[in-house]
Structures are given as C-alpha cells and as structure tokens.
Design an enzyme around this catalytic site. Sequence first.
Site, PDB file in Angstrom:
ATOM      1  CD  GLU A   1       0.882   0.518   2.947  1.00 28.14           C
ATOM      2  OE1 GLU A   1       0.753   1.762   2.845  1.00 28.14           O
ATOM      3  OE2 GLU A   1       1.925  -0.008   3.366  1.00 28.14           O
TER       4      GLU A   1
ATOM      5  N   GLY B   1       6.753  -0.027   3.892  1.00 33.04           N
ATOM      6  CA  GLY B   1       5.496  -0.246   3.189  1.00 33.04           C
ATOM      7  C   GLY B   1       5.765  -0.546   1.729  1.00 33.04           C
ATOM      8  CD  GLU B   2       7.720   2.172  -1.475  1.00 30.70           C
ATOM      9  OE1 GLU B   2       8.438   1.393  -2.142  1.00 30.70           O
ATOM     10  OE2 GLU B   2       8.029   3.347  -1.241  1.00 30.70           O
ATOM     11  N   GLY B   3       4.809  -2.816  -0.036  1.00 28.67           N
ATOM     12  CA  GLY B   3       4.957  -4.230  -0.356  1.00 28.67           C
ATOM     13  C   GLY B   3       6.392  -4.704  -0.325  1.00 28.67           C
TER      14      GLY B   3
END
Length: 317
Positions: A146, A286-288
């Site tokens: 996300e 984050g960001e995966g």
Amino acid sequence: MTSFDTEAADAARARQDQLTKPQGSLGRLEELAVFMAGWQGRARPRIDRAQALVFAGNHGVAAQGITPFPPQVTAAMVANFAAGGAAINQLCRAADARLQVEALDLDRPTADFTQGPALTGAELDAAMARGADAVDPDAQILLLGEMGIGNSTVSAALAAASFGGRAEDWVGPGTGAHGAMLAAKQRVVTEGLARHVTVTTRDTLLAFGGREQAAICGAILRARDLRIPVILDGFICTAAAAVLTRDDPQALEHCLIGHESAEPGHRRLIAALAMRPVLSLDMRLGEGTGAAVALMVLRAALECHDGMATFAEAGIG
C-alpha cells in the site's frame, strides 16, 4: 470458500522427509513448501507467475496534523512507482514479481473518521471491487502492499477496532511522527474509536477506511476464491487484512505475513492473529517491500523442495 488441500500438503511433507538432508533441517523453508503445496493443490508447487499489487489512497484524517507529509506525496509516489524509481520496483525485479499499482481516487480523500464514517457504502464496495478485479487469476502467488499518507493512523484504528486496546497500544511513528504529532495520532484514533462501534468487517471498513485498505481486503478474498496464496506486507497491510477476521477467523489461512515491521503495533497485531512472519529485518517502508523480500525466501524454499534429490535418487542409504 476454498480450503487447504491436506492431501497435497501431506505428499509435500512426505517428499521433504525423503530429500537428501536430515528431516526438518531446512526449518521454516520446509514449512513454506508444505504451505504452498496445500494452497496450490500439488505436492511440488511452483511459482512461474508472481503478482505484486500496491494500492494507494488518501485520507481525510490527514488534515489533523498526524503526518509530516502532505497528501500530495501519495500521488508523487505513485508516479515514482510508474517511473521505476521506488524500492518496491527494485525488489520486485529481484524477486521476479510483476508490479501493478492501483491508485484509488487520490483526488477524493476519504472522510475524516473523527467526524463520521470514512467511507460510504458505495465507496467501500467500489474499492473492494477494484482490489478483487486487480488480482491476476493466473498468478501463483500474490504480494500485497500500500501507499497513502496518513494510513498508519487509519491502520492503528482498524487494529484497535478489531482487537481492542487503547490508541497508545497501536499508534506508532509511521513516516516520522514524534512528540506533538504522535500525540495527535493517538488523539484522533481515540476519538474515532469512541465515535464508531463496529462489529463486522464492513462496519470497520466503513468507519475508518481507507480505499487502499478496502482494496486489500477485496484482493485477499478474490485470491482465496482462486486458491492463490498471499504474502502480506507490514503493519498497514496486515491491519487491513486482519479486519476480515471479524467475519471469519479463518479468512487469512491462505496468507503469509512477509515480515515483522519495525512499526510498534505490528508485533502486537501478529500476536493477535497468531501468525508467524517469514522475516524480521527492521523494515517499515510499506509499498509491499517486505512481502517482496519474503518472496525471495519462498522461492528458495520451493527450489529446494522441487530440485533436491531424494535419498533413493541419489543412491544414498
């Protein structure tokens, strides 16, 4: 709802016990291979096609001084993803995962959850549908991540609503909130919890949003229907996924938590879910990104599981 294939898992476990190594000596790698066998429904699972989905959204509660960055940064980071300049781009390349970024109405932040519900029913349904529709039915593993300024505050509210506790138990620094800003995060979560009484998954998502969390839930449900195992990222992604357990305690059986985030609430959340992360690397981007690194470990597990010789094949014993 699809379920774990115990026959395939038992066959995978039997294969592990025949490989040229002491039984159990590859530790968690053996467990991961068996997990994948059960969800793919075959004793020798493979990952020929990996998908990484990153959902981005903006949040009305960000206007309350809870983050050092303005909401415009969400769109700027989405552009950075598109240009290949973010950490997740590099890690997906290293892990051989196809990255897809879904920006969810960035020009329309969710409502401030201290003033009322963050999402309308129509907005929630649209976001969950976007998440479900984005899942590649031919993928053999799905990574979820996300991006959204203010979404660590939203995640603290989702976690507290789902598992109880005070705001202070779940709120962390996120992108760099300290002192008065950290106190503001705790205050808004406390106010949100006092305003909204939630029982179901839908109640919780409507109350606190945001669109990216709803999309993550939609993607997880779709992946379960398709028998695609899922790797969750850190605190924000896991908090979104955890909301599904309000309706079904087994909703995340097909999911792995990629890593234990350095965000303080993540360890508490992992314990509440009784799950075990693949890695613990003090990551909190984050960001995966943590999910992508975990995919590399998962690939290693399957390479050993599929490629190693058995004792009989090696003529040993």
